[in-house]
Write a protein that holds these residues in place. Structure first.
Motif, PDB file in Angstrom:
ATOM      1  N   PRO A  24      29.915   2.916 -21.303  1.00 43.23           N
ATOM      2  CA  PRO A  24      31.245   2.306 -21.300  1.00 43.23           C
ATOM      3  C   PRO A  24      32.336   3.348 -21.558  1.00 43.23           C
ATOM      4  O   PRO A  24      32.079   4.428 -22.107  1.00 43.23           O
ATOM      5  N   HIS A  25      33.562   3.011 -21.151  1.00 39.57           N
ATOM      6  CA  HIS A  25      34.681   3.936 -21.289  1.00 39.57           C
ATOM      7  C   HIS A  25      34.969   4.298 -22.744  1.00 39.57           C
ATOM      8  O   HIS A  25      35.464   5.377 -23.023  1.00 39.57           O
ATOM      9  N   ASP A  26      34.672   3.393 -23.652  1.00 41.21           N
ATOM     10  CA  ASP A  26      34.978   3.662 -25.055  1.00 41.21           C
ATOM     11  C   ASP A  26      33.772   4.204 -25.821  1.00 41.21           C
ATOM     12  O   ASP A  26      33.757   4.182 -27.049  1.00 41.21           O
ATOM     13  N   SER A  27      32.787   4.730 -25.114  1.00 38.39           N
ATOM     14  CA  SER A  27      31.602   5.278 -25.790  1.00 38.39           C
ATOM     15  C   SER A  27      31.945   6.598 -26.479  1.00 38.39           C
ATOM     16  O   SER A  27      32.952   7.247 -26.182  1.00 38.39           O
ATOM     17  N   ALA A  28      31.114   6.986 -27.401  1.00 39.10           N
ATOM     18  CA  ALA A  28      31.329   8.225 -28.149  1.00 39.10           C
ATOM     19  C   ALA A  28      31.306   9.443 -27.222  1.00 39.10           C
ATOM     20  O   ALA A  28      32.096  10.375 -27.400  1.00 39.10           O
ATOM     21  N   LEU A  29      30.446   9.429 -26.215  1.00 42.82           N
ATOM     22  CA  LEU A  29      30.375  10.555 -25.285  1.00 42.82           C
ATOM     23  C   LEU A  29      31.672  10.679 -24.489  1.00 42.82           C
ATOM     24  O   LEU A  29      32.229  11.767 -24.349  1.00 42.82           O
ATOM     25  N   ASN A  30      32.167   9.564 -23.956  1.00 39.73           N
ATOM     26  CA  ASN A  30      33.415   9.609 -23.195  1.00 39.73           C
ATOM     27  C   ASN A  30      34.593  10.006 -24.070  1.00 39.73           C
ATOM     28  O   ASN A  30      35.499  10.708 -23.617  1.00 39.73           O
ATOM     29  N   ARG A  31      34.601   9.564 -25.312  1.00 35.70           N
ATOM     30  CA  ARG A  31      35.686   9.984 -26.211  1.00 35.70           C
ATOM     31  C   ARG A  31      35.612  11.476 -26.495  1.00 35.70           C
ATOM     32  O   ARG A  31      36.637  12.143 -26.600  1.00 35.70           O
ATOM     33  N   GLU A  32      34.419  12.006 -26.617  1.00 34.34           N
ATOM     34  CA  GLU A  32      34.264  13.443 -26.857  1.00 34.34           C
ATOM     35  C   GLU A  32      34.680  14.241 -25.621  1.00 34.34           C
ATOM     36  O   GLU A  32      35.334  15.272 -25.735  1.00 34.34           O
ATOM     37  N   LEU A  33      34.307  13.765 -24.438  1.00 36.82           N
ATOM     38  CA  LEU A  33      34.618  14.493 -23.208  1.00 36.82           C
ATOM     39  C   LEU A  33      36.076  14.367 -22.804  1.00 36.82           C
ATOM     40  O   LEU A  33      36.692  15.318 -22.330  1.00 36.82           O
ATOM     41  N   HIS A  34      36.658  13.157 -22.949  1.00 37.70           N
ATOM     42  CA  HIS A  34      37.992  12.879 -22.407  1.00 37.70           C
ATOM     43  C   HIS A  34      39.062  12.671 -23.464  1.00 37.70           C
ATOM     44  O   HIS A  34      40.228  12.493 -23.118  1.00 37.70           O
ATOM     45  N   GLY A  35      38.707  12.654 -24.718  1.00 31.61           N
ATOM     46  CA  GLY A  35      39.692  12.491 -25.787  1.00 31.61           C
ATOM     47  C   GLY A  35      40.389  11.139 -25.732  1.00 31.61           C
ATOM     48  O   GLY A  35      39.757  10.099 -25.528  1.00 31.61           O
ATOM     49  N   GLU A  36      41.714  11.164 -25.874  1.00 31.13           N
ATOM     50  CA  GLU A  36      42.507   9.933 -25.898  1.00 31.13           C
ATOM     51  C   GLU A  36      42.458   9.184 -24.566  1.00 31.13           C
ATOM     52  O   GLU A  36      42.626   7.968 -24.517  1.00 31.13           O
ATOM     53  N   ALA A  37      42.205   9.891 -23.486  1.00 32.14           N
ATOM     54  CA  ALA A  37      42.173   9.261 -22.165  1.00 32.14           C
ATOM     55  C   ALA A  37      41.078   8.200 -22.062  1.00 32.14           C
ATOM     56  O   ALA A  37      41.202   7.256 -21.280  1.00 32.14           O
ATOM     57  N   ALA A  38      40.026   8.305 -22.851  1.00 31.97           N
ATOM     58  CA  ALA A  38      38.944   7.325 -22.812  1.00 31.97           C
ATOM     59  C   ALA A  38      39.408   5.970 -23.329  1.00 31.97           C
ATOM     60  O   ALA A  38      38.833   4.938 -22.976  1.00 31.97           O
ATOM     61  N   ASP A  39      40.447   5.951 -24.167  1.00 33.67           N
ATOM     62  CA  ASP A  39      40.941   4.694 -24.720  1.00 33.67           C
ATOM     63  C   ASP A  39      41.876   3.954 -23.775  1.00 33.67           C
ATOM     64  O   ASP A  39      42.198   2.799 -24.012  1.00 33.67           O
ATOM     65  N   TRP A  40      42.355   4.601 -22.714  1.00 40.05           N
ATOM     66  CA  TRP A  40      43.304   3.983 -21.793  1.00 40.05           C
ATOM     67  C   TRP A  40      42.557   3.320 -20.635  1.00 40.05           C
ATOM     68  O   TRP A  40      41.850   3.973 -19.883  1.00 40.05           O
ATOM     69  N   SER A  41      42.779   2.025 -20.473  1.00 33.64           N
ATOM     70  CA  SER A  41      42.196   1.298 -19.352  1.00 33.64           C
ATOM     71  C   SER A  41      43.224   1.207 -18.227  1.00 33.64           C
ATOM     72  O   SER A  41      44.369   1.647 -18.373  1.00 33.64           O
ATOM     73  N   VAL A  42      42.823   0.629 -17.117  1.00 33.04           N
ATOM     74  CA  VAL A  42      43.745   0.427 -16.000  1.00 33.04           C
ATOM     75  C   VAL A  42      44.914  -0.447 -16.444  1.00 33.04           C
ATOM     76  O   VAL A  42      46.073  -0.190 -16.088  1.00 33.04           O
ATOM     77  N   THR A  43      44.640  -1.452 -17.253  1.00 30.70           N
ATOM     78  CA  THR A  43      45.689  -2.334 -17.753  1.00 30.70           C
ATOM     79  C   THR A  43      46.705  -1.563 -18.583  1.00 30.70           C
ATOM     80  O   THR A  43      47.920  -1.780 -18.441  1.00 30.70           O
ATOM     81  N   ASP A  44      46.249  -0.656 -19.416  1.00 30.93           N
ATOM     82  CA  ASP A  44      47.152   0.150 -20.221  1.00 30.93           C
ATOM     83  C   ASP A  44      48.058   1.017 -19.344  1.00 30.93           C
ATOM     84  O   ASP A  44      49.252   1.153 -19.602  1.00 30.93           O
ATOM     85  N   HIS A  45      47.484   1.608 -18.292  1.00 29.21           N
ATOM     86  CA  HIS A  45      48.289   2.417 -17.377  1.00 29.21           C
ATOM     87  C   HIS A  45      49.310   1.553 -16.638  1.00 29.21           C
ATOM     88  O   HIS A  45      50.452   1.984 -16.436  1.00 29.21           O
ATOM     89  N   LEU A  46      48.909   0.365 -16.218  1.00 32.78           N
ATOM     90  CA  LEU A  46      49.847  -0.525 -15.523  1.00 32.78           C
ATOM     91  C   LEU A  46      50.971  -0.980 -16.449  1.00 32.78           C
ATOM     92  O   LEU A  46      52.132  -1.062 -16.031  1.00 32.78           O
ATOM     93  N   LEU A  47      50.654  -1.266 -17.702  1.00 34.12           N
ATOM     94  CA  LEU A  47      51.694  -1.653 -18.658  1.00 34.12           C
ATOM     95  C   LEU A  47      52.664  -0.505 -18.917  1.00 34.12           C
ATOM     96  O   LEU A  47      53.880  -0.706 -18.988  1.00 34.12           O
ATOM     97  N   ALA A  48      52.152   0.706 -19.031  1.00 37.09           N
ATOM     98  CA  ALA A  48      53.029   1.865 -19.234  1.00 37.09           C
ATOM     99  C   ALA A  48      53.928   2.071 -18.022  1.00 37.09           C
ATOM    100  O   ALA A  48      55.120   2.373 -18.169  1.00 37.09           O
ATOM    101  N   ALA A  49      53.378   1.886 -16.821  1.00 36.82           N
ATOM    102  CA  ALA A  49      54.191   2.018 -15.607  1.00 36.82           C
ATOM    103  C   ALA A  49      55.267   0.936 -15.553  1.00 36.82           C
ATOM    104  O   ALA A  49      56.411   1.209 -15.169  1.00 36.82           O
ATOM    105  N   ALA A  50      54.928  -0.292 -15.941  1.00 37.39           N
ATOM    106  CA  ALA A  50      55.907  -1.376 -15.947  1.00 37.39           C
ATOM    107  C   ALA A  50      57.033  -1.085 -16.937  1.00 37.39           C
ATOM    108  O   ALA A  50      58.219  -1.292 -16.633  1.00 37.39           O
ATOM    109  N   VAL A  51      56.694  -0.583 -18.103  1.00 41.19           N
ATOM    110  CA  VAL A  51      57.713  -0.241 -19.106  1.00 41.19           C
ATOM    111  C   VAL A  51      58.607   0.877 -18.574  1.00 41.19           C
ATOM    112  O   VAL A  51      59.837   0.821 -18.709  1.00 41.19           O
ATOM    113  N   ASP A  52      58.012   1.890 -17.938  1.00 37.75           N
ATOM    114  CA  ASP A  52      58.806   2.980 -17.383  1.00 37.75           C
ATOM    115  C   ASP A  52      59.756   2.488 -16.298  1.00 37.75           C
ATOM    116  O   ASP A  52      60.918   2.897 -16.233  1.00 37.75           O
TER     117      ASP A  52
END
Length: 115
Positions: A24-52
């Motif tokens: 899963p995107h929020d697994s320990a391996l993905n967090r280690e490899l991708h840092g904060e980016a692992a916590d951002w889902s498609v929904t989070d990116h769409l919400l940030a784009a809408a706010v912008d």
């Protein structure tokens, strides 16, 4: 699952690869490899784009309806996790020209656009 099974030949390299890729995107391996980016889902990116986009629309409206000397500053975008794109922008590929920033639209251009 015991990862030592791979060394004991009870787990194939292909099966191990499939298991790691399907984490899963929020697994320990993905967090280690991708840092904060692992916590951002498609929904989070769409919400940030809408706010912008809403902030830019409000800024454009305020720019058109304000006096020439009293222009508001453009809005800052919502901070997003880095995906290594900053390093790509700093060092352009060989033979390519660095991209020039477009100037901000003037109040006359904004007024003409919004009619």
């Amino acid at each position: 699952m015991d990862l030592l099974d791979w060394h004991r030949d009870r787990l194939s390299a292909r099966r191990l690869t499939v298991l790691v890729r399907q984490l899963p995107h929020d697994s320990a391996l993905n967090r280690e490899l991708h840092g904060e980016a692992a916590d951002w889902s498609v929904t989070d990116h769409l919400l940030a784009a809408a706010v912008d986009h809403l902030a830019a629309a409000n800024w454009m409206f305020a720019s058109v309806n304000s006096e020439e000397g009293d222009q508001p500053d453009p809005p800052a975008p919502v901070p997003r996790p880095s995906y290594g794109e900053e390093t790509d922008k700093e060092t352009p590929a060989q033979g390519s020209e660095p991209e020039a920033e477009e100037p901000a639209p003037s109040t006359v251009q904004l007024a003409r656009f919004f009619g």
